[in-house]
Scaffold this active site. Structure first.
Site, mmCIF file in Angstrom:
data_model
loop_
_atom_site.group_PDB
_atom_site.id
_atom_site.type_symbol
_atom_site.label_atom_id
_atom_site.label_comp_id
_atom_site.label_asym_id
_atom_site.label_seq_id
_atom_site.Cartn_x
_atom_site.Cartn_y
_atom_site.Cartn_z
ATOM 1 N N GLY A 1 -0.066 -49.485 -64.604
ATOM 2 C CA GLY A 1 0.964 -48.462 -64.636
ATOM 3 C C GLY A 1 1.444 -48.232 -66.051
ATOM 4 O O GLY A 1 1.244 -49.064 -66.935
ATOM 5 N N CYS A 2 2.092 -47.100 -66.287
ATOM 6 C CA CYS A 2 2.515 -46.773 -67.650
ATOM 7 C C CYS A 2 3.626 -47.707 -68.131
ATOM 8 O O CYS A 2 3.542 -48.269 -69.232
ATOM 9 C CB CYS A 2 2.946 -45.315 -67.740
ATOM 10 S SG CYS A 2 4.191 -44.791 -66.543
ATOM 11 N N TYR A 3 4.666 -47.895 -67.327
ATOM 12 C CA TYR A 3 5.733 -48.815 -67.722
ATOM 13 C C TYR A 3 5.219 -50.251 -67.862
ATOM 14 O O TYR A 3 5.529 -50.927 -68.849
ATOM 15 C CB TYR A 3 6.877 -48.779 -66.711
ATOM 16 C CG TYR A 3 7.702 -47.516 -66.691
ATOM 17 C CD1 TYR A 3 8.485 -47.145 -67.785
ATOM 18 C CD2 TYR A 3 7.747 -46.709 -65.562
ATOM 19 C CE1 TYR A 3 9.272 -46.003 -67.750
ATOM 20 C CE2 TYR A 3 8.530 -45.565 -65.515
ATOM 21 C CZ TYR A 3 9.293 -45.216 -66.616
ATOM 22 O OH TYR A 3 10.085 -44.093 -66.578
ATOM 23 N N PRO A 4 4.444 -50.766 -66.887
ATOM 24 C CA PRO A 4 3.912 -52.116 -67.054
ATOM 25 C C PRO A 4 3.019 -52.275 -68.283
ATOM 26 O O PRO A 4 2.966 -53.366 -68.860
ATOM 27 C CB PRO A 4 3.117 -52.336 -65.762
ATOM 28 C CG PRO A 4 3.812 -51.500 -64.752
ATOM 29 C CD PRO A 4 4.199 -50.254 -65.512
ATOM 30 N N THR A 5 2.337 -51.209 -68.681
ATOM 31 C CA THR A 5 1.511 -51.305 -69.883
ATOM 32 C C THR A 5 2.353 -51.706 -71.084
ATOM 33 O O THR A 5 1.992 -52.610 -71.853
ATOM 34 C CB THR A 5 0.796 -49.970 -70.156
ATOM 35 O OG1 THR A 5 -0.142 -49.724 -69.101
ATOM 36 C CG2 THR A 5 0.046 -50.004 -71.479
#
Length: 307
Positions: free
Chosen positions: A113-117
């Protein structure tokens, strides 16, 4: 012979950006469906079985259905949804964290995911190096451009120019939390506070740390050095030498598939702010899918990326 690629969900935001990055690349041949057939189950099943690699740009449930449709085909899959990011049998598609070799040999790859990245890029190497503890109650404050919310949110922001800030996830059960905990190797779930602003793309993911309250009294310089050593050979992730005076999200930003990490420490060393700056549609979605595709095909991982 070109590798056959089918993008299931090619008309969505992530799918369109993946197609843009594949344009003109002779290593790949796209398996395409006409608009009137792209939601037809039999047509999708045929395309999934014809492809060498399928990239799923679908809602979670539709992604799970696509995996079932592909059963028995031998087609390798990159799933850009959140359906399989903590699922058994799937390889987590974050090369800088898990290693290129695992992705190169994987049958099933789940795009982060973008935030987890941003969160994992900052925290996972530090936890593994035991510079910061795995049992700390980490907080994530993050802000993103509205394109990450899909067509409905894009339309909402475009039609409502008065919206300046959208905070959400107040039920404290955001679907990114299990992904962050698992792949960072944490003992506790994170406290995640996401928000959206009226910029189309781009995001800042911040993890504030009370270093002075941690065992061993880690220093901001040590965190920065550890991250720089971890990403020393990366052509995609950069760790800045100095803290920025400010970080901006511009509403006309160009697509970018890299990521920059910052470590900001105060005098005396008690506190630190770790910040990841990335494009939610780049390293946070479509760029990451292309990076994983390159690795799975034995190509240089930066081929076709916007860096």
């Amino acid at each position: 012979m070109a590798t056959r690629i089918f993008i299931d969900g090619a008309a969505g935001t992530t799918g369109l950006e993946i197609r843009e990055r594949l344009a003109g690349r002779t290593e790949f041949e796209l398996v395409l469906l006409d608009d009137d057939r792209r939601k037809d189950e039999s047509a999708r099943k045929q395309a999934l079985h014809e492809a060498d690699i399928a990239i799923l740009c679908l809602p979670d449930e539709a992604a799970r259905d696509a995996v079932k449709l592909a059963e028995g085909s031998g087609t390798r899959i990159i799933d850009a949804s959140s359906a399989h990011r903590v699922a058994d049998g799937w390889t987590y598609g974050f090369p800088e964290i898990i290693g290129n070799e695992k992705i190169a040999n994987a049958q099933l790859v789940s795009n982060p995911g973008c935030y987890p990245t941003g969160f994992l890029a900052l925290i996972a190497p530090l936890v593994r190096a035991r510079v910061i503890p795995a049992d700390w109650p980490y907080t994530v404050n993050a802000v993103s451009g509205y394109s990450g919310g899909g067509k409905a949110l894009i339309e909402r922001f475009k039609s409502s120019p008065q919206i300046a800030h959208r905070s959400y996830g107040h039920e404290l059960a955001h679907k990114h939390r299990p992904e962050m905990k698992l792949h960072a190797g944490l003992d506790h779930g994170v406290l995640f506070a996401p928000a959206v602003v009226p910029a189309y793309r781009g995001m800042h993911v911040e993890v504030p740390l009370h270093l002075g309250a941690m065992e061993g009294d880690p220093e901001a310089d040590t965190l920065r050095t550890t991250l720089q050593e971890h990403y020393a050979n990366s052509n995609i992730v950069t760790v800045a030498d100095i803290a920025p005076s400010e970080l901006l999200l511009n509403d006309d930003a160009e697509a970018f598939d890299g990521m920059t990490l910052y470590v900001c420490g105060n005098e005396g060393g008690w506190n630190a702010r770790l910040i990841a700056r990335l494009d939610n549609l780049g390293k946070g979605a479509s760029g990451a899918a292309i990076q994983n595709l390159n690795i799975m095909c034995g190509l240089p991982e930066t081929t076709g990326l916007r860096l």
